[in-house]
Scaffold this active site. Structure first.
Site, PDB file in Angstrom:
ATOM      1  N   SER A  62      60.662  43.282  79.486  1.00  0.00           N
ATOM      2  CA  SER A  62      60.099  43.157  81.099  1.00  0.00           C
ATOM      3  C   SER A  62      60.845  41.777  81.692  1.00  0.00           C
ATOM      4  O   SER A  62      60.533  40.747  81.097  1.00  0.00           O
ATOM      5  CB  SER A  62      58.886  43.050  81.234  1.00  0.00           C
ATOM      6  OG  SER A  62      58.135  44.265  80.982  1.00  0.00           O
TER       7      SER A  62
ATOM      8  N   HIS B 104      62.557  46.927  84.670  1.00  0.00           N
ATOM      9  CA  HIS B 104      63.416  47.484  83.303  1.00  0.00           C
ATOM     10  C   HIS B 104      64.819  48.085  84.201  1.00  0.00           C
ATOM     11  O   HIS B 104      64.522  49.278  84.243  1.00  0.00           O
ATOM     12  CB  HIS B 104      62.792  48.417  82.751  1.00  0.00           C
ATOM     13  CG  HIS B 104      61.520  47.753  81.832  1.00  0.00           C
ATOM     14  ND1 HIS B 104      61.669  47.559  80.502  1.00  0.00           N
ATOM     15  CD2 HIS B 104      60.289  47.383  82.210  1.00  0.00           C
ATOM     16  CE1 HIS B 104      60.473  46.682  79.955  1.00  0.00           C
ATOM     17  NE2 HIS B 104      59.626  46.784  81.144  1.00  0.00           N
TER      18      HIS B 104
ATOM     19  N   HIS C 269      58.845  52.800  77.453  1.00  0.00           N
ATOM     20  CA  HIS C 269      57.559  52.676  76.805  1.00  0.00           C
ATOM     21  C   HIS C 269      56.791  54.112  76.496  1.00  0.00           C
ATOM     22  O   HIS C 269      57.002  55.047  77.163  1.00  0.00           O
ATOM     23  CB  HIS C 269      56.644  51.841  77.912  1.00  0.00           C
ATOM     24  CG  HIS C 269      57.548  50.544  78.034  1.00  0.00           C
ATOM     25  ND1 HIS C 269      58.341  50.251  79.108  1.00  0.00           N
ATOM     26  CD2 HIS C 269      56.785  49.397  77.498  1.00  0.00           C
ATOM     27  CE1 HIS C 269      58.615  48.993  79.093  1.00  0.00           C
ATOM     28  NE2 HIS C 269      57.922  48.477  78.367  1.00  0.00           N
TER      29      HIS C 269
ATOM     30  N   TYR D 255      53.874  54.504  77.319  1.00  0.00           N
ATOM     31  CA  TYR D 255      52.874  55.078  78.554  1.00  0.00           C
ATOM     32  C   TYR D 255      53.539  55.688  79.522  1.00  0.00           C
ATOM     33  O   TYR D 255      53.040  56.509  80.301  1.00  0.00           O
ATOM     34  CB  TYR D 255      52.088  53.727  78.907  1.00  0.00           C
ATOM     35  CG  TYR D 255      53.003  52.552  79.644  1.00  0.00           C
ATOM     36  CD1 TYR D 255      54.058  52.834  80.777  1.00  0.00           C
ATOM     37  CD2 TYR D 255      53.226  51.432  78.641  1.00  0.00           C
ATOM     38  CE1 TYR D 255      54.638  51.858  81.344  1.00  0.00           C
ATOM     39  CE2 TYR D 255      54.194  50.361  79.545  1.00  0.00           C
ATOM     40  CZ  TYR D 255      54.941  50.655  80.677  1.00  0.00           C
ATOM     41  OH  TYR D 255      55.760  49.557  80.912  1.00  0.00           O
ATOM     42  N   GLU D 256      54.833  55.901  79.476  1.00  0.00           N
ATOM     43  CA  GLU D 256      55.745  56.517  80.435  1.00  0.00           C
ATOM     44  C   GLU D 256      55.470  58.004  80.001  1.00  0.00           C
ATOM     45  O   GLU D 256      55.951  58.888  80.958  1.00  0.00           O
ATOM     46  CB  GLU D 256      57.206  55.985  80.513  1.00  0.00           C
ATOM     47  CG  GLU D 256      57.382  54.737  81.097  1.00  0.00           C
ATOM     48  CD  GLU D 256      58.718  54.070  81.004  1.00  0.00           C
ATOM     49  OE1 GLU D 256      59.500  54.751  81.770  1.00  0.00           O
ATOM     50  OE2 GLU D 256      58.976  53.284  80.005  1.00  0.00           O
TER      51      GLU D 256
ATOM     52  N   ALA E  61      57.766  40.833  76.966  1.00  0.00           N
ATOM     53  CA  ALA E  61      56.670  40.029  77.676  1.00  0.00           C
ATOM     54  C   ALA E  61      55.359  40.312  77.219  1.00  0.00           C
ATOM     55  O   ALA E  61      54.991  41.535  76.955  1.00  0.00           O
ATOM     56  CB  ALA E  61      56.817  40.241  79.559  1.00  0.00           C
TER      57      ALA E  61
ATOM     58  N   MET F 295      52.666  46.164  75.157  1.00  0.00           N
ATOM     59  CA  MET F 295      52.864  47.426  75.258  1.00  0.00           C
ATOM     60  C   MET F 295      54.218  48.004  74.647  1.00  0.00           C
ATOM     61  O   MET F 295      54.450  49.021  74.993  1.00  0.00           O
ATOM     62  CB  MET F 295      52.535  47.980  76.585  1.00  0.00           C
ATOM     63  CG  MET F 295      51.420  47.434  77.316  1.00  0.00           C
ATOM     64  SD  MET F 295      51.190  47.923  79.085  1.00  0.00           S
ATOM     65  CE  MET F 295      50.004  46.775  79.718  1.00  0.00           C
ATOM     66  N   SER F 296      54.766  47.040  73.772  1.00  0.00           N
ATOM     67  CA  SER F 296      55.964  47.831  73.310  1.00  0.00           C
ATOM     68  C   SER F 296      56.264  47.344  71.831  1.00  0.00           C
ATOM     69  O   SER F 296      55.317  46.980  71.258  1.00  0.00           O
ATOM     70  CB  SER F 296      57.149  47.278  74.287  1.00  0.00           C
ATOM     71  OG  SER F 296      57.167  45.970  74.277  1.00  0.00           O
TER      72      SER F 296
ATOM     73  N   ASN G 216      51.413  35.683  80.759  1.00  0.00           N
ATOM     74  CA  ASN G 216      50.137  35.427  81.211  1.00  0.00           C
ATOM     75  C   ASN G 216      49.341  35.330  80.063  1.00  0.00           C
ATOM     76  O   ASN G 216      49.549  35.505  78.930  1.00  0.00           O
ATOM     77  CB  ASN G 216      49.899  36.830  81.790  1.00  0.00           C
ATOM     78  CG  ASN G 216      49.594  37.831  81.206  1.00  0.00           C
ATOM     79  OD1 ASN G 216      50.777  38.391  80.805  1.00  0.00           O
ATOM     80  ND2 ASN G 216      48.602  38.172  80.741  1.00  0.00           N
TER      81      ASN G 216
ATOM     82  N   HIS H  21      51.670  42.939  87.328  1.00  0.00           N
ATOM     83  CA  HIS H  21      52.842  43.174  86.820  1.00  0.00           C
ATOM     84  C   HIS H  21      53.947  42.141  87.497  1.00  0.00           C
ATOM     85  O   HIS H  21      54.827  41.766  86.862  1.00  0.00           O
ATOM     86  CB  HIS H  21      53.439  44.763  86.857  1.00  0.00           C
ATOM     87  CG  HIS H  21      54.722  45.124  86.449  1.00  0.00           C
ATOM     88  ND1 HIS H  21      55.005  44.777  85.120  1.00  0.00           N
ATOM     89  CD2 HIS H  21      55.933  45.304  86.860  1.00  0.00           C
ATOM     90  CE1 HIS H  21      56.435  44.929  84.837  1.00  0.00           C
ATOM     91  NE2 HIS H  21      56.884  45.516  85.948  1.00  0.00           N
TER      92      HIS H  21
HETATM   93  N1  HPA Z   1      48.695  42.885  78.116  1.00  0.00           N
HETATM   94  C1  HPA Z   1      49.569  43.762  77.567  1.00  0.00           C
HETATM   95  N2  HPA Z   1      50.741  43.825  77.895  1.00  0.00           N
HETATM   96  C2  HPA Z   1      51.180  42.639  78.502  1.00  0.00           C
HETATM   97  C3  HPA Z   1      50.693  41.792  78.962  1.00  0.00           C
HETATM   98  C4  HPA Z   1      49.014  41.782  78.725  1.00  0.00           C
HETATM   99  O1  HPA Z   1      48.398  40.706  79.308  1.00  0.00           O
HETATM  100  N3  HPA Z   1      51.110  40.844  79.695  1.00  0.00           N
HETATM  101  C5  HPA Z   1      52.755  41.451  79.583  1.00  0.00           C
HETATM  102  N4  HPA Z   1      52.358  42.618  78.812  1.00  0.00           N
END
Ligand code: HPA
Length: 294
Positions: free
Chosen positions: A43, A74, A96, A98-99, A126, A230-231, A254, A266
């Protein structure tokens, strides 16, 4: 058990080898030299591949059997080119779980890179920071991972590896050295020389797409994770299965849920990764130069 004898219920597991052979045959003519290094740019980090020399850009949607990403940040290209004379191939954006794709589908690109002959893989993402010493914008070398995605890309028939795809990888691959120690040493040396502070920690993979709750984050911290995302985890499992050394780098985009009062969005994740672009570019280029000369 032969692939054709496999229970029908497992046939969301597509006959990956036939399709992979077709995809490899499609990509090979686009490579002037066999790629030595693969990159998966997560990301907001995809712009790195724009700086490749002599590059060829293939949109995922043009590549036979290639899954394509639906997520902003992406862009979805395979970029073939070179960095400091090292032939590279990069996924500008990734797919991903989740897609809605299967674990096998999201790791198809790693199998492709392996069959094209990469000798090492750099995966970037990320992530949310769990370690209270981390700050958004930090870069973290992944020392290890925890798979909380509830699945594994190696479930089902054991896929073939190697150029002819007829040699099965190990049924039970060892994961104790999935994140290559030598590549981490190189990354730390390069970061030190460039004066880029670098963290090291454990990445915990979840499915998303919802961000975690504060209670889940407390659990992840108790489990020993430093970052959550998530990856990456499925890709690294497949790379380990194929015997490809991996370097993982997370951009802490974050602080994870409940660690700060602000909500996670996001667009903030993309904003922070964009702000790290320059140090990320310098670090990656230094690493590729050194890895390429080893
Ligand atoms: N959680 C999960 N996936 C993420 C996060 C998060 O806080 N930040 C960026 N990808």
């Amino acid at each position: 058990m032969d692939r054709d004898d496999y229970p029908r219920s497992t046939f969301h597991l597509r006959p990956v080898n036939t399709e992979l052979t077709e995809t490899v045959n499609y990509i090979r003519p686009h490579c002037r030299r066999p790629p030595a290094l693969g990159l998966i740019l997560g990301s907001g980090l995809g712009a790195y591949a724009d700086s490749f020399s002599d590059s060829k850009v293939l949109p995922f949607s043009d590549i036979p059997h290639f899954p394509y990403s639906t997520v902003s940040g992406h862009p979805g290209n395979l970029v073939i080119g070179s960095v400091e004379g090292v032939p590279c191939i990069a996924l500008q954006g990734r797919i991903h779980f989740y897609e809605g794709y299967s674990m096998q589908e999201i790791t198809f690109p790693v199998r492709l890179l392996g069959c094209l002959g990469i000798r090492s893989l750099i995966v970037t993402n990320a992530a949310g920071g769990l370690n209270p010493d981390f700050r958004p914008g930090d870069l973290m070398l992944i020392a290890d991972h925890i798979n909380l995605m509830g699945s594994n890309p190696l479930i089902g028939p054991n896929p073939g590896i190697g150029p002819d795809l007829d040699e099965p990888g190990p049924r039970f691959p060892d994961m104790s050295t999935a994140y290559d120690a030598g590549m981490q040493d190189i990354a730390r040396d390069v970061a030190g020389r460039l004066g880029i502070p670098i963290r090291r920690g454990v990445y915990l993979g979840v499915t998303g797409p919802s961000y975690e709750t504060p209670a889940e984050i407390r659990m992840c911290r108790t489990l020993g994770a430093d970052a959550v995302g998530m990856s990456t985890v499925p890709e690294v499992i497949v790379a380990a299965h194929m015997g490809i050394p991996v370097l993982g780098i997370s951009c802490i985009a974050n602080m994870a849920a409940g660690m700060e009062s602000r909500k996670i969005t996001h667009s903030d994740v993309l904003k922070t990764t964009k702000e790290t672009e320059e140090k990320f570019r310098l670090l990656l280029t230094g690493i590729i130069k050194t890895v390429g000369s080893c």
